[in-house]
Write a protein that holds these residues in place. Sequence first.
Motif: not given
Length: 314
Positions: A216-228
């Motif tokens: 239902d659209g849930f997925g692992g997030i990568g990129g700028e979002y996760i640097k901190p």
Amino acid sequence: KPSLEVEFCGRLYENPLMNASGVCCMTTDDLDSMARSRSGAFITKSATSTDRAGNPEPRYVTVPLGSINSMGLPNKGIEYYLNYVLDRQKRFPSENPPFMSVAGMGIDENIKLLNIIQDSEFSGITELNLSCPNVPGKPQVAYDFELTDRTLKSVFQFFTKPLGVKLPPFFDFAHFDDMASILNKYPLAYVNCINSVGNGLYIDVEKESVVIKPKDGFGGIGGEYIKPTALANVRAFYTRLNENIKIIGTGGIRTGQDAFEHLLCGATMLQIGTELQNEGTGIFERINTELLQILEQKGYQSIEDFRGKLHSIT
Ligand SMILES: O=C1NC(=O)NC(C(=O)O)N1
């Protein structure tokens, strides 16, 4: 002129940059393009015992601040990747072999996969992925501390080659402490912080819809979002693990500055996923150049001059 050369697991690499498992490493063509690139090393897609189709598409989407994915561990199976790395070992004996990544569907399959590698001629470094968030019905191993402990206890009964583990992000000092005390019991070569931030949700407002099909659209997030979050996990484990367990920093690396930040937190090698998917393998030349510029500006001769030397406020 400063050098980006790094020593990792007793081997010399011309720079600390590599792909994150899963990106640019599914096929031999992908892997050959990594081998031709200016990366210092490269790693295969996490392998299971047999080939897997993975989740239905769309399952990977690039979004303005990063990516969302629910691939579901599609891969060609361990024999495919082992054949590739053994062939490279034979053809280029003076080069560091690629890293092999494995991700079993449970402790038994992880043991089976690592026995295959242990019994093979593979002389490189193996990454045990304990943090895939996208296989429906399979919680991330590393969020189950007892299972993680039991897995590593079983693995180190027989596995004698260099082994690292790919960890998910943790968000609580009690979890950093508990996981570090488990990891410190084992002769690990490294921990890789972090895998994608699990089960995020990205919305297409115009369609009023999610953007990936699985879960239902849930997925692992990568990129700028996760640097901190990535930097915090690198720092947390760098300061808690005994010094012979190295850190690979993964998450939010898009520029030489991001790379510098991960190194300042204590990382030895650096993996790039989302931005590599966006930009292609030319990214390694760009980030190496940008990182060298930072060392020159700051008067550093090598990464050892500053690795892990992040200041707190006293
Ligand atoms: O460990 C993984 N992390 C991800 O973000 N995606 C992949 C996957 O879903 O195969 N695996």
